[in-house]
Motif scaffolding. Structure first.
Motif, PDB file in Angstrom:
ATOM      1  N   ALA A  96       0.240  -1.157  -0.027  1.00 22.31           N
ATOM      2  CA  ALA A  96      -0.146   0.222  -0.215  1.00 22.31           C
ATOM      3  C   ALA A  96       0.484   1.217  -0.047  1.00 22.31           C
ATOM      4  CB  ALA A  96      -1.317   0.232   1.299  1.00 22.31           C
ATOM      5  N   GLN A  97       2.470   1.440   0.398  1.00 16.43           N
ATOM      6  CA  GLN A  97       3.303   1.796  -0.234  1.00 16.43           C
ATOM      7  C   GLN A  97       3.775   3.092  -1.147  1.00 16.43           C
ATOM      8  OE1 GLN A  97       3.718   4.413   3.123  1.00 16.43           O
ATOM      9  NE2 GLN A  97       2.039   2.049   3.943  1.00 16.43           N
ATOM     10  N   PRO A  98       3.727   4.395  -1.090  1.00 16.28           N
ATOM     11  CA  PRO A  98       4.929   4.473  -2.474  1.00 16.28           C
ATOM     12  C   PRO A  98       6.053   4.877  -2.387  1.00 16.28           C
ATOM     13  CG  PRO A  98       4.009   6.432  -0.861  1.00 16.28           C
ATOM     14  CD  PRO A  98       4.094   5.365  -0.745  1.00 16.28           C
ATOM     15  N   TRP A  99       6.501   4.669  -3.927  1.00 13.61           N
ATOM     16  CA  TRP A  99       7.836   5.291  -4.725  1.00 13.61           C
ATOM     17  C   TRP A  99       9.045   3.250  -4.734  1.00 13.61           C
ATOM     18  CZ3 TRP A  99       7.394   8.018   0.758  1.00 13.61           C
ATOM     19  CH2 TRP A  99       6.997   9.187   0.250  1.00 13.61           C
ATOM     20  N   GLY A 100       7.648   2.470  -4.688  1.00 15.79           N
ATOM     21  CA  GLY A 100       8.201   0.790  -5.233  1.00 15.79           C
ATOM     22  C   GLY A 100       7.895   0.518  -4.168  1.00 15.79           C
ATOM     23  N   LEU A 101       8.218   0.845  -3.538  1.00 17.38           N
ATOM     24  CA  LEU A 101       7.419  -0.181  -2.214  1.00 17.38           C
ATOM     25  C   LEU A 101       6.110  -1.005  -2.773  1.00 17.38           C
ATOM     26  CD1 LEU A 101       7.819   1.652   0.609  1.00 17.38           C
ATOM     27  CD2 LEU A 101       9.456   0.418  -0.633  1.00 17.38           C
ATOM     28  N   LYS A 102       5.459  -1.796  -3.339  1.00 21.38           N
ATOM     29  CA  LYS A 102       4.704  -2.532  -4.542  1.00 21.38           C
ATOM     30  C   LYS A 102       5.389  -3.087  -4.988  1.00 21.38           C
ATOM     31  CE  LYS A 102       0.026  -3.412  -6.434  1.00 21.38           C
ATOM     32  NZ  LYS A 102      -0.786  -2.750  -7.393  1.00 21.38           N
ATOM     33  N   GLN A 103       6.797  -3.171  -5.914  1.00 20.12           N
ATOM     34  CA  GLN A 103       6.794  -3.405  -6.289  1.00 20.12           C
ATOM     35  C   GLN A 103       8.155  -4.437  -5.649  1.00 20.12           C
ATOM     36  OE1 GLN A 103       9.507  -1.964  -9.714  1.00 20.12           O
ATOM     37  NE2 GLN A 103      10.937  -3.476  -9.682  1.00 20.12           N
ATOM     38  N   ILE A 104       8.382  -3.704  -4.987  1.00 26.98           N
ATOM     39  CA  ILE A 104       9.109  -5.017  -3.288  1.00 26.98           C
ATOM     40  C   ILE A 104       8.899  -5.788  -2.936  1.00 26.98           C
ATOM     41  CG2 ILE A 104      11.006  -4.100  -1.544  1.00 26.98           C
ATOM     42  CD1 ILE A 104      12.236  -1.795  -2.975  1.00 26.98           C
ATOM     43  N   ALA A 105       7.177  -5.666  -2.330  1.00 28.70           N
ATOM     44  CA  ALA A 105       6.639  -6.270  -1.809  1.00 28.70           C
ATOM     45  C   ALA A 105       6.599  -7.495  -2.948  1.00 28.70           C
ATOM     46  CB  ALA A 105       5.513  -5.589  -1.506  1.00 28.70           C
ATOM     47  N   ASN A 106       5.910  -7.372  -3.720  1.00 26.89           N
ATOM     48  CA  ASN A 106       5.841  -8.666  -4.912  1.00 26.89           C
ATOM     49  C   ASN A 106       6.858  -9.650  -5.250  1.00 26.89           C
ATOM     50  OD1 ASN A 106       2.806  -8.386  -5.224  1.00 26.89           O
ATOM     51  ND2 ASN A 106       3.419  -6.305  -6.456  1.00 26.89           N
ATOM     52  N   GLU A 107       8.146  -8.721  -5.003  1.00 23.75           N
ATOM     53  CA  GLU A 107       9.504  -9.562  -5.344  1.00 23.75           C
ATOM     54  C   GLU A 107       9.922 -10.487  -4.042  1.00 23.75           C
ATOM     55  OE1 GLU A 107      12.463  -7.027  -6.984  1.00 23.75           O
ATOM     56  OE2 GLU A 107      11.190  -5.853  -8.183  1.00 23.75           O
ATOM     57  N   LEU A 108      10.209 -10.100  -2.765  1.00 23.00           N
ATOM     58  CA  LEU A 108      10.023  -9.876  -1.576  1.00 23.00           C
ATOM     59  C   LEU A 108       9.132 -11.431  -1.025  1.00 23.00           C
ATOM     60  CD1 LEU A 108      10.063  -7.669   1.120  1.00 23.00           C
ATOM     61  CD2 LEU A 108      11.994  -9.309  -0.019  1.00 23.00           C
ATOM     62  N   LYS A 109       7.768 -10.843  -1.972  1.00 18.98           N
ATOM     63  CA  LYS A 109       7.062 -12.486  -1.622  1.00 18.98           C
ATOM     64  C   LYS A 109       7.727 -13.740  -3.235  1.00 18.98           C
ATOM     65  CE  LYS A 109       2.701 -10.743  -2.566  1.00 18.98           C
ATOM     66  NZ  LYS A 109       1.831 -10.746  -2.929  1.00 18.98           N
ATOM     67  N   THR A 110       7.923 -13.073  -3.898  1.00 18.93           N
ATOM     68  CA  THR A 110       8.568 -14.392  -4.880  1.00 18.93           C
ATOM     69  C   THR A 110       9.786 -14.417  -4.396  1.00 18.93           C
ATOM     70  OG1 THR A 110       7.675 -13.224  -6.762  1.00 18.93           O
ATOM     71  CG2 THR A 110       9.328 -14.442  -7.662  1.00 18.93           C
ATOM     72  N   LEU A 111      10.694 -13.742  -3.851  1.00 18.05           N
ATOM     73  CA  LEU A 111      12.247 -14.336  -3.645  1.00 18.05           C
ATOM     74  C   LEU A 111      12.015 -15.350  -2.560  1.00 18.05           C
ATOM     75  CD1 LEU A 111      14.988 -13.973  -3.696  1.00 18.05           C
ATOM     76  CD2 LEU A 111      14.515 -12.340  -1.599  1.00 18.05           C
ATOM     77  N   LEU A 112      10.620 -15.297  -1.686  1.00 16.94           N
ATOM     78  CA  LEU A 112      10.897 -15.495  -0.178  1.00 16.94           C
ATOM     79  C   LEU A 112       9.975 -16.947  -0.104  1.00 16.94           C
ATOM     80  CD1 LEU A 112      11.099 -13.079   1.948  1.00 16.94           C
ATOM     81  CD2 LEU A 112      13.255 -14.555   1.755  1.00 16.94           C
ATOM     82  N   ALA A 113       8.623 -16.598  -1.603  1.00 13.33           N
ATOM     83  CA  ALA A 113       8.253 -18.308  -1.513  1.00 13.33           C
ATOM     84  C   ALA A 113       6.869 -18.039  -0.925  1.00 13.33           C
ATOM     85  CB  ALA A 113       8.281 -19.536  -1.990  1.00 13.33           C
ATOM     86  N   LEU A 114       6.615 -16.570  -0.562  1.00 13.91           N
ATOM     87  CA  LEU A 114       5.336 -16.301   0.396  1.00 13.91           C
ATOM     88  C   LEU A 114       3.925 -16.205  -0.069  1.00 13.91           C
ATOM     89  CD1 LEU A 114       7.067 -13.478   2.808  1.00 13.91           C
ATOM     90  CD2 LEU A 114       6.747 -16.668   3.299  1.00 13.91           C
TER      91      LEU A 114
END
Length: 114
Positions: A96-114
C-alpha cells in the motif's frame, strides 16, 4: 546443546515435529524459525525509511545508509533481516506504500516464496 541450521520451512517443520510439537503448533511456529537476510539494491531513500519503519513494526529490521535520515542522497541499498513470519506481516503494508515499495513487496513475496 547445539546450533541448528534451518534452511527453509520444511526444515523447521521437521525440527518442531521431532520435539513432539503438535501439528497445529508446528504450523504456527515454522515461519518463526526461518530467518532470512535480503539485500535490496538502489532503493529510494524515502522508500527505505518506510521500509525500515515497517520492518521494525513487525519485529524485523532493515539496515539503511546513514544518508536516509536527512535524505541527502537519493538512493540506498537496504539489508532486511527478519523471519518468514515477519516478512509475511510486512508485505501487505508495503503493498500500500508509494515510491516503488509495491514492487519491492511483490519481489519479496516471490523471492521468499510467501
Amino acid at each position: 546443546m547445539k546450533i541448528i541450521k534451518i534452511n527453509d520451512k520444511k526444515d523447521a517443520e521437521k525440527i518442531l515435529l521431532d520435539v513432539d510439537c503438535t501439528k497445529e503448533g508446528t504450523a504456527m511456529m515454522a515461519e518463526k524459525a526461518v530467518f532470512r537476510v535480503v539485500r535490496i539494491y538502489k532503493v529510494k531513500t524515502k522508500a527505505a525509511n518506510i521500509l525500515k519503519q515497517t520492518m521494525l513494526s513487525k519485529g524485523g529490521d532493515a539496515a539503511v545508509s546513514r544518508y536516509c535520515a536527512d535524505l541527502s542522497k537519493d538512493y540506498t541499498d537496504v539489508v532486511l533481516m527478519a523471519t518468514l513470519k515477519q516478512y509475511r506481516a510486512a508485505i501487505p503494508v508495503l503493498l500500500a506504500q508509494p515510491w516503488g515499495l509495491k514492487q519491492i513487496a511483490n519481489e519479496l513475496k516471490t523471492l521468499l516464496a510467501l
